[in-house]
Design an enzyme around this catalytic site. Structure first.
Site, PDB file in Angstrom:
ATOM      1  N   HIS A   1       0.814  -1.220   0.000  1.00  0.00           N
ATOM      2  CA  HIS A   1       0.000   0.000   0.000  1.00  0.00           C
ATOM      3  C   HIS A   1       0.852   1.276   0.000  1.00  0.00           C
ATOM      4  O   HIS A   1       1.905   1.345   0.619  1.00  0.00           O
ATOM      5  CB  HIS A   1      -0.925   0.026   1.238  1.00  0.00           C
ATOM      6  CG  HIS A   1      -0.156   0.097   2.513  1.00  0.00           C
ATOM      7  ND1 HIS A   1       0.190   1.295   3.091  1.00  0.00           N
ATOM      8  CD2 HIS A   1       0.371  -0.873   3.294  1.00  0.00           C
ATOM      9  CE1 HIS A   1       0.886   1.068   4.190  1.00  0.00           C
ATOM     10  NE2 HIS A   1       1.015  -0.236   4.328  1.00  0.00           N
TER      11      HIS A   1
ATOM     12  N   HIS B   1      12.526   0.919 -12.461  1.00  0.00           N
ATOM     13  CA  HIS B   1      12.309  -0.484 -12.845  1.00  0.00           C
ATOM     14  C   HIS B   1      12.363  -1.341 -11.581  1.00  0.00           C
ATOM     15  O   HIS B   1      13.373  -1.354 -10.881  1.00  0.00           O
ATOM     16  CB  HIS B   1      13.399  -0.917 -13.840  1.00  0.00           C
ATOM     17  CG  HIS B   1      13.287  -2.353 -14.277  1.00  0.00           C
ATOM     18  ND1 HIS B   1      14.171  -2.923 -15.152  1.00  0.00           N
ATOM     19  CD2 HIS B   1      12.398  -3.330 -13.984  1.00  0.00           C
ATOM     20  CE1 HIS B   1      13.841  -4.195 -15.374  1.00  0.00           C
ATOM     21  NE2 HIS B   1      12.760  -4.463 -14.656  1.00  0.00           N
TER      22      HIS B   1
HETATM   23  C1  COA Z   1      24.013  -5.067  -9.396  1.00  0.00           C
HETATM   24  C2  COA Z   1      24.510  -5.588 -10.725  1.00  0.00           C
HETATM   25  C3  COA Z   1      23.760  -4.883 -11.856  1.00  0.00           C
HETATM   26  C4  COA Z   1      25.986  -5.236 -10.724  1.00  0.00           C
HETATM   27  O1  COA Z   1      26.568  -5.521 -11.927  1.00  0.00           O
HETATM   28  P1  COA Z   1      28.078  -5.042 -12.197  1.00  0.00           P
HETATM   29  O2  COA Z   1      28.228  -3.582 -11.895  1.00  0.00           O
HETATM   30  O3  COA Z   1      28.390  -5.518 -13.559  1.00  0.00           O
HETATM   31  O4  COA Z   1      28.884  -5.778 -11.072  1.00  0.00           O
HETATM   32  P2  COA Z   1      29.943  -6.953 -11.219  1.00  0.00           P
HETATM   33  O5  COA Z   1      29.291  -8.138 -11.855  1.00  0.00           O
HETATM   34  O6  COA Z   1      31.164  -6.377 -11.847  1.00  0.00           O
HETATM   35  O7  COA Z   1      30.244  -7.316  -9.703  1.00  0.00           O
HETATM   36  C5  COA Z   1      31.028  -6.493  -8.861  1.00  0.00           C
HETATM   37  C6  COA Z   1      31.196  -7.219  -7.543  1.00  0.00           C
HETATM   38  O8  COA Z   1      29.936  -7.263  -6.847  1.00  0.00           O
HETATM   39  C7  COA Z   1      29.493  -8.610  -6.626  1.00  0.00           C
HETATM   40  N1  COA Z   1      28.071  -8.648  -6.876  1.00  0.00           N
HETATM   41  C8  COA Z   1      27.441  -8.263  -8.023  1.00  0.00           C
HETATM   42  N2  COA Z   1      26.117  -8.423  -7.887  1.00  0.00           N
HETATM   43  C9  COA Z   1      25.905  -8.899  -6.652  1.00  0.00           C
HETATM   44  C10 COA Z   1      24.720  -9.268  -5.959  1.00  0.00           C
HETATM   45  N3  COA Z   1      23.528  -9.129  -6.521  1.00  0.00           N
HETATM   46  N4  COA Z   1      24.833  -9.706  -4.677  1.00  0.00           N
HETATM   47  C11 COA Z   1      26.065  -9.844  -4.115  1.00  0.00           C
HETATM   48  N5  COA Z   1      27.222  -9.514  -4.744  1.00  0.00           N
HETATM   49  C12 COA Z   1      27.151  -9.060  -5.993  1.00  0.00           C
HETATM   50  C13 COA Z   1      30.293  -9.442  -7.635  1.00  0.00           C
HETATM   51  O9  COA Z   1      30.440 -10.772  -7.194  1.00  0.00           O
HETATM   52  C14 COA Z   1      31.597  -8.679  -7.680  1.00  0.00           C
HETATM   53  O10 COA Z   1      32.335  -9.013  -6.537  1.00  0.00           O
HETATM   54  P3  COA Z   1      33.951  -9.152  -6.583  1.00  0.00           P
HETATM   55  O11 COA Z   1      34.456  -7.779  -6.954  1.00  0.00           O
HETATM   56  O12 COA Z   1      34.292  -9.572  -5.201  1.00  0.00           O
HETATM   57  O13 COA Z   1      34.210 -10.173  -7.627  1.00  0.00           O
HETATM   58  C15 COA Z   1      24.297  -7.095 -10.935  1.00  0.00           C
HETATM   59  O14 COA Z   1      25.190  -7.852 -10.221  1.00  0.00           O
HETATM   60  C16 COA Z   1      22.897  -7.543 -10.527  1.00  0.00           C
HETATM   61  O15 COA Z   1      22.538  -7.718  -9.352  1.00  0.00           O
HETATM   62  N6  COA Z   1      22.086  -7.750 -11.562  1.00  0.00           N
HETATM   63  C17 COA Z   1      20.697  -8.127 -11.431  1.00  0.00           C
HETATM   64  C18 COA Z   1      20.073  -8.029 -12.775  1.00  0.00           C
HETATM   65  C19 COA Z   1      18.590  -8.141 -12.717  1.00  0.00           C
HETATM   66  O16 COA Z   1      17.917  -8.049 -11.707  1.00  0.00           O
HETATM   67  N7  COA Z   1      18.050  -8.309 -13.879  1.00  0.00           N
HETATM   68  C20 COA Z   1      16.615  -8.381 -14.060  1.00  0.00           C
HETATM   69  C21 COA Z   1      16.304  -7.783 -15.395  1.00  0.00           C
HETATM   70  S1  COA Z   1      14.633  -7.946 -15.757  1.00  0.00           S
END
Ligand code: COA
Length: 210
Positions: free
Chosen positions: A136, A145
Site C-alpha cells: 500500500h 524499474h
Molecule cells: C548489481 C549488478 C547490476 C551489478 O553488476 P556489475 O556492476 O556488472 O557488477 P559486477 O558483476 O562487476 O560485480 C562487482 C562485484 O559485486 C558482486 N556482486 C554483483 N552483484 C551482486 C549481488 N547481486 N549480490 C552480491 N554480490 C554481488 C560481484 O560478485 C563482484 O564481486 P567481486 O568484486 O568480489 O568479484 C548485478 O550484479 C545484478 O545484481 N544484476 C541483477 C540483474 C537483474 O535483476 N536483472 C533483471 C532484469 S529484468
C-alpha cells in the site's frame, strides 16, 4: 476500444510487452529498433520491425499508441524526452492484481503476476516486472524499474530512474533516492540518500542473538 500499438525496441523486454498487448486484446502493429540487423525481422506474433526510431515513421503511424520496450531506465528517459508528444500506451497484464486507488501513468508496463496494493502511485515509463509486489501507498517516480520477484513493503518511495534488481526486499517506510541500482537479492532496511550508486547488500551473518 481496441488500441493499435507499436513497441519501441525489439529485444526480450519488448517481446514480453508484445505478449501483454496481445493478451489485452489490443492490436500489435510492430516494433521500431535502431539495430539495422533487426530491420524487417519477425519478433513476436508474426509482427516485424517496421523501421528505426525516427520522426518520419512515427508520423506515418500517427493513429497508433507507442510504448518504449527497453529495459534500460536512462534510454527510456532519453527516448521519452525526444518524443514527448506521442500517445503512450500503458501495458498492464490481465493477470496482474491492481488494488483500488492505484494510479499508473502512461508508458508504464505492469507484468504478469504483479500485485499492487491500494494507494500506490506509479510514474511514467516505469517497469514493474514479473511477480513483483508493491504494497500500500508505494510511490515510484518516473523511469523506475522493479525487477522480477522484488517485494516492496508499505509506503516505500523510489525516486526517478532507480533500478531495483531481481529478488530485492525493501521494508516499509523506506525512501531510495534517484538513479541508483539495488543489486539482486539485497535487503534494504534503511533509507538511501545517495544517488547514482550501486548497493550490494548480502545479509549472511547473525548480528544479534535473540
Ligand atoms: C548489481 C549488478 C547490476 C551489478 O553488476 P556489475 O556492476 O556488472 O557488477 P559486477 O558483476 O562487476 O560485480 C562487482 C562485484 O559485486 C558482486 N556482486 C554483483 N552483484 C551482486 C549481488 N547481486 N549480490 C552480491 N554480490 C554481488 C560481484 O560478485 C563482484 O564481486 P567481486 O568484486 O568480489 O568479484 C548485478 O550484479 C545484478 O545484481 N544484476 C541483477 C540483474 C537483474 O535483476 N536483472 C533483471 C532484469 S529484468
Amino acid at each position: 476500444m481496441q488500441k493499435k500499438v507499436i513497441i519501441i525496441g525489439a529485444g526480450g523486454h519488448a517481446k514480453v510487452i508484445a505478449d501483454i498487448v496481445v493478451n489485452s486484446n489490443d492490436q500489435l502493429v510492430g516494433f521500431l529498433d535502431d539495430n539495422l540487423d533487426k530491420q524487417d525481422m519477425v519478433i513476436f506474433d508474426n509482427k516485424k520491425v517496421l523501421g528505426t526510431i525516427n520522426q518520419d515513421i512515427i508520423n506515418k503511424y500517427n493513429d497508433c499508441y507507442f510504448i518504449i520496450g527497453i529495459g534500460d531506465n536512462e534510454i527510456r528517459k532519453k527516448i521519452a524526452n525526444q518524443y514527448p508528444n506521442l500517445k503512450y500506451y500503458t501495458a498492464i497484464h490481465p493477470n496482474a492484481v491492481i488494488g483500488n486507488e492505484v494510479e499508473i501513468d502512461a508508458g508504464t508496463t505492469i507484468m504478469a503476476g504483479v500485485v499492487i496494493n491500494p494507494g500506490a502511485r506509479i510514474g511514467k515509463h516505469c517497469i514493474v516486472n514479473t511477480s513483483a509486489s508493491l504494497d500500500h501507498d508505494n510511490n515510484l517516480e518516473d523511469y523506475v524499474h522493479i525487477s522480477p520477484g522484488a517485494h516492496l513493503a508499505g509506503t516505500v518511495i523510489i525516486k526517478e530512474g532507480t533500478w531495483i534488481c531481481t529478488g530485492v526486499t525493501i521494508i516499509n517506510n523506506i525512501t531510495i533516492n534517484s538513479w541508483n541500482i539495488i543489486a539482486a537479492g539485497a535487503t534494504i532496511i534503511k533509507d538511501i540518500n545517495d544517488t547514482n550508486c550501486t548497493f550490494i547488500n548480502t545479509i549472511n551473518s547473525i548480528k544479534k542473538q535473540k
